[in-house]
Write a protein that holds these residues in place. Structure first.
Motif, PDB file in Angstrom:
ATOM      1  N   ARG A  12      47.054  41.680  31.527  1.00  0.00           N
ATOM      2  CA  ARG A  12      47.905  42.191  32.605  1.00  0.00           C
ATOM      3  C   ARG A  12      47.793  41.297  33.838  1.00  0.00           C
ATOM      4  N   ILE A  13      46.572  40.965  34.213  1.00  0.00           N
ATOM      5  CA  ILE A  13      46.354  40.153  35.414  1.00  0.00           C
ATOM      6  C   ILE A  13      46.968  38.765  35.266  1.00  0.00           C
ATOM      7  N   LEU A  14      46.802  38.164  34.102  1.00  0.00           N
ATOM      8  CA  LEU A  14      47.265  36.792  33.893  1.00  0.00           C
ATOM      9  C   LEU A  14      48.693  36.701  33.350  1.00  0.00           C
ATOM     10  N   ALA A  39      42.721  36.080  43.357  1.00  0.00           N
ATOM     11  CA  ALA A  39      43.876  36.599  44.088  1.00  0.00           C
ATOM     12  C   ALA A  39      44.240  38.003  43.609  1.00  0.00           C
ATOM     13  N   ALA A  40      44.196  38.213  42.310  1.00  0.00           N
ATOM     14  CA  ALA A  40      44.523  39.526  41.756  1.00  0.00           C
ATOM     15  C   ALA A  40      43.497  40.573  42.168  1.00  0.00           C
ATOM     16  N   ASP A  59      32.120  44.550  47.252  1.00  0.00           N
ATOM     17  CA  ASP A  59      31.607  45.500  46.261  1.00  0.00           C
ATOM     18  C   ASP A  59      32.638  45.731  45.159  1.00  0.00           C
ATOM     19  N   TYR A  60      33.904  45.839  45.553  1.00  0.00           N
ATOM     20  CA  TYR A  60      34.976  46.022  44.582  1.00  0.00           C
ATOM     21  C   TYR A  60      35.004  44.848  43.604  1.00  0.00           C
ATOM     22  N   LEU A  61      34.929  43.645  44.131  1.00  0.00           N
ATOM     23  CA  LEU A  61      34.929  42.463  43.272  1.00  0.00           C
ATOM     24  C   LEU A  61      33.768  42.514  42.290  1.00  0.00           C
ATOM     25  N   GLU A  62      32.596  42.853  42.767  1.00  0.00           N
ATOM     26  CA  GLU A  62      31.421  42.899  41.887  1.00  0.00           C
ATOM     27  C   GLU A  62      31.603  43.931  40.781  1.00  0.00           C
ATOM     28  N   GLU A  85      36.166  34.893  48.302  1.00  0.00           N
ATOM     29  CA  GLU A  85      35.666  34.786  49.679  1.00  0.00           C
ATOM     30  C   GLU A  85      36.622  33.996  50.570  1.00  0.00           C
ATOM     31  N   ALA A  86      37.180  32.923  50.034  1.00  0.00           N
ATOM     32  CA  ALA A  86      38.125  32.123  50.817  1.00  0.00           C
ATOM     33  C   ALA A  86      39.350  32.953  51.173  1.00  0.00           C
ATOM     34  N   ARG A  87      39.828  33.735  50.233  1.00  0.00           N
ATOM     35  CA  ARG A  87      40.989  34.586  50.488  1.00  0.00           C
ATOM     36  C   ARG A  87      40.617  35.740  51.421  1.00  0.00           C
ATOM     37  N   LEU A  88      39.417  36.249  51.242  1.00  0.00           N
ATOM     38  CA  LEU A  88      38.949  37.357  52.070  1.00  0.00           C
ATOM     39  C   LEU A  88      38.849  36.918  53.528  1.00  0.00           C
TER      40      LEU A  88
END
Length: 92
Positions: A12-14, A39-40, A59-62, A85-88
């Protein structure tokens, strides 16, 4: 055997057909699509009502990476984290 939910999510993501994905091939997809996955995951975090700070976005990413388990190798996960992190930083 039911399909692996991780492959369904990755597809789905890709934008790939999950039926064409395999557990053996998935780690390479994490490696080669780290930017797209970051990005997703940031878009998901931004849309999540429980994500209210930079720390909760991390935390969500982890949690997302943990959910994919061994499919996201340590080097791939590190690349995804760096891109996230760059996007964040731009989002903050």
């Amino acid at each position: 055997m039911p399909p692996d939910l991780r492959l369904i999510q990755l597809g789905r993501i890709l934008g790939l057909d999950a039926d064409a994905l395999s557990l053996d091939a998935a780690p390479a997809l994490f490696e080669s699509h780290a930017e797209q996955l970051a990005a997703a995951f940031l878009a998901e975090a931004a849309a999540n009502d429980d994500v209210t700070s930079l720390a909760s976005a991390r935390d969500y990413l982890e949690l997302r990476l943990e959910g994919f388990g061994e499919l996201a190798s340590p080097p791939a996960a590190a690349r995804i984290r760096a891109a996230f992190e760059a996007r964040l930083a731009a989002w903050a």
